[in-house]
Design a protein around this motif. Structure first.
Motif, PDB file in Angstrom:
ATOM      1  N   GLN A 344     -50.579  17.436 -23.818  1.00 33.54           N
ATOM      2  CA  GLN A 344     -49.819  16.701 -24.834  1.00 33.54           C
ATOM      3  C   GLN A 344     -49.635  15.250 -24.398  1.00 33.54           C
ATOM      4  OE1 GLN A 344     -48.442  19.600 -23.466  1.00 33.54           O
ATOM      5  NE2 GLN A 344     -49.293  20.936 -25.047  1.00 33.54           N
ATOM      6  N   HIS A 346     -46.955  12.514 -24.401  1.00 31.39           N
ATOM      7  CA  HIS A 346     -45.556  12.118 -24.573  1.00 31.39           C
ATOM      8  C   HIS A 346     -45.514  10.621 -24.279  1.00 31.39           C
ATOM      9  CE1 HIS A 346     -44.778  16.274 -24.978  1.00 31.39           C
ATOM     10  NE2 HIS A 346     -44.845  16.578 -23.697  1.00 31.39           N
ATOM     11  N   ARG A 363     -41.952  12.391 -28.059  1.00 30.90           N
ATOM     12  CA  ARG A 363     -42.568  13.680 -27.729  1.00 30.90           C
ATOM     13  C   ARG A 363     -43.717  13.984 -28.684  1.00 30.90           C
ATOM     14  NH1 ARG A 363     -40.818  14.831 -22.676  1.00 30.90           N
ATOM     15  NH2 ARG A 363     -38.693  14.065 -22.518  1.00 30.90           N
ATOM     16  N   ASP A 364     -44.794  14.525 -28.130  1.00 27.10           N
ATOM     17  CA  ASP A 364     -45.952  14.956 -28.921  1.00 27.10           C
ATOM     18  C   ASP A 364     -46.423  13.861 -29.866  1.00 27.10           C
ATOM     19  OD1 ASP A 364     -45.980  17.572 -27.786  1.00 27.10           O
ATOM     20  OD2 ASP A 364     -44.312  18.122 -29.085  1.00 27.10           O
ATOM     21  N   ALA A 367     -49.474  14.338 -32.147  1.00 30.32           N
ATOM     22  CA  ALA A 367     -49.381  15.174 -33.339  1.00 30.32           C
ATOM     23  C   ALA A 367     -48.658  14.480 -34.484  1.00 30.32           C
ATOM     24  CB  ALA A 367     -48.668  16.487 -33.000  1.00 30.32           C
TER      25      ALA A 367
END
Length: 483
Positions: A344, A346, A363-364, A367
């Motif tokens: 991932q 971050h 965060r993420d 995505a």
């Protein structure tokens, strides 16, 4: 029948070992409810309100506003009532994000050395009595394992009835901590000793009940370095000469202002210094024509809906580049001698506040689309300005984006945000002469710089990453492949 319980500064998490009292939220004599915030403190990560796990009447406060307290030091005492004879009141056990107020797990509780002398010594020097808390009762529920309590009486207060702190060289054992766990004030101190090959069992802690503080480890490391110096220094004639007097930082009569490095500023200073010490970094940079990117952003915002920020577009470009060059979304595990690549992204971004530089983490980020990134950047930026970022929002980043162009500068060589492996810096976007389609034209030009950890990749990978970022800036349509 009332019982006085002591609430100590709880475990702050993430290696934090102290906090500064910013504002008291209660006065002596106030009635507080369970989990009511009683004090606002500033740590090296953020400013937070600390709730008290007990309900009752505040009988004492410890520390004035502006005072810095270590973890485990008393904050307040609260008089609570007993419902039944022999039944001890318990704390709520609720936990703030990153801040514990409940009882620590039994398997992590530190075994305290047996004090020398009377176990019933009372308070001294005007400090209120601790009641059952002095015997390790329910008041200890507010303090995580591994953090000793602050003794109310010490040799400094001149009390004849004070119990001297028990050192690890007590008469009951052959050496410091021959048996049982070693009491250390924080995991950060334990790691500092481990990284330098220092045996904590050979140290004598200067804290309460022999608690090993960071200064104890640092003193031991300095002493070891002095003893391990070159053998010829012991016989060189110059060693007989007196040491030169230290050079004063200021000339006699000169005026100077000393600003303490503590709180967020102190944490930033420590982290940047560690980055320079541990990471063999290198920097590459490139100029890019950002004209098409600026046009694409204007077209997006003209279409209606939430406005898209330039930082969000740059973040989207970064996540696409990290998907192609995952080596830069990593960290180095020195102990295991391994490079750890993360699945991932971050994404941290540098934010300047009145309290200093902070790096909130999205965060993420890989995505999220441009709208989602814009909204999250705005939320975290506002929290940074108001000092309400949580420790979880300031840690765990895998890559950092630094838009120093907002300060009106063209270029920079960023310092990597330890323990990450790379940081992308973005300068200001300004009109400059540029050769476009074979002709000289005025274009919107930006300088991009990438500082990377040379242990995780070589210059080819770093250059490929930066070139891909520049290509996306110059031709945003390149991103369509990864959307």
């Amino acid at each position: 029948m009332a019982q006085v319980l002591e609430f100590k500064l709880p475990d702050l998490g993430e290696g934090l070992t102290e906090a500064e009292i910013v504002r008291w939220l209660v006065e002596v004599g106030d009635v507080v409810a369970v989990d009511q915030p009683v004090v606002e403190v500033e740590t090296a990560k953020a400013m937070v309100e600390v709730p008290c796990p007990y309900g009752g009447v505040v009988t004492a406060r410890f520390g004035e506003e502006g005072t810095e307290l270590p973890v485990g030091a008393p904050l307040i005492t609260v008089a609570v009532g007993k419902s039944d004879v022999g039944e001890e009141p318990e704390g709520s056990g609720n936990v703030l994000v990153g801040y514990g107020t409940g009882t620590a797990p039994a398997r992590r509780r530190r075994v305290r050395p047996t004090p020398v002398g009377s176990a019933g010594a009372g308070a001294a020097g005007g400090v209120p009595e601790r009641g059952a808390a002095a015997a390790g009762g329910p008041a200890d529920a507010g303090v995580p394992a591994g953090h000793g309590s602050m003794s109310a009486a010490s040799p400094a207060n001149g009390s004849a009835g004070a119990v001297a702190p028990v050192t690890r060289n007590g008469s009951a054992s052959d050496g410091p901590h021959a048996e049982g766990p070693v009491p250390v004030i924080s995991p950060l101190v334990r790691r500092l000793a481990r990284d330098n090959g220092l045996d904590l069992r050979q140290l004598t802690g200067s804290g309460p009940d022999g608690l090993i503080l960071r200064v104890d480890v640092e003193d031991a490391l300095r002493a070891g370095a002095a003893q391990a110096g070159p053998a010829w220094t012991a016989i060189t004639p110059t060693t007989l000469a007196p040491a030169p007097a230290p050079v004063p930082l200021t000339q006699p009569g000169a005026q100077a202002t000393r600003i303490p490095l503590k709180g967020i500023r102190g944490a930033v200073a420590d982290k940047l210094s560690r980055s320079r010490r541990e990471i063999p970094d290198a920097t590459c940079w490139v100029d890019a024509d950002a004209t098409e990117l600026m046009r694409a952003r204007s077209a997006m915002n003209a279409a209606g809906g939430p406005k898209i920020s330039l930082l969000a577009l740059l973040a989207r470009i970064c996540t696409a580049a990290l998907a192609r060059f995952p080596e830069l979304n990593s960290s180095v595990d020195i102990q295991a001698r391994e490079v750890v690549q993360f699945d991932q992204v971050h994404l941290g971004f540098a934010a300047q506040t009145e309290r200093g530089l902070v790096v909130p983490v999205v965060r993420d980020a890989h995505a999220r689309d441009a709208e989602g990134l814009t909204a999250e950047f705005a939320r975290l930026t506002e929290a940074a300005r108001t000092g309400t970022l949580t420790p979880g929002e300031l840690t765990g980043g895998t890559f950092t984006l630094n838009n120093y162009g907002v300060f009106g500068v063209d270029g920079s060589t960023p310092i990597i945000n330890h323990p990450e492996a790379a940081m992308l810096g973005v300068g200001r976007i300004v009109p400059k002469p540029w050769v476009h389609e074979g002709e000289l034209a005025v274009r919107q030009v930006v300088q991009l710089s990438l500082t990377f950890d040379h242990r995780v990749c070589d210059g080819g990978t770093a250059g490929g990453f930066l070139r891909y970022v520049a290509d996306c800036v110059e031709q945003p349509a390149v991103l369509l492949r990864t959307l």
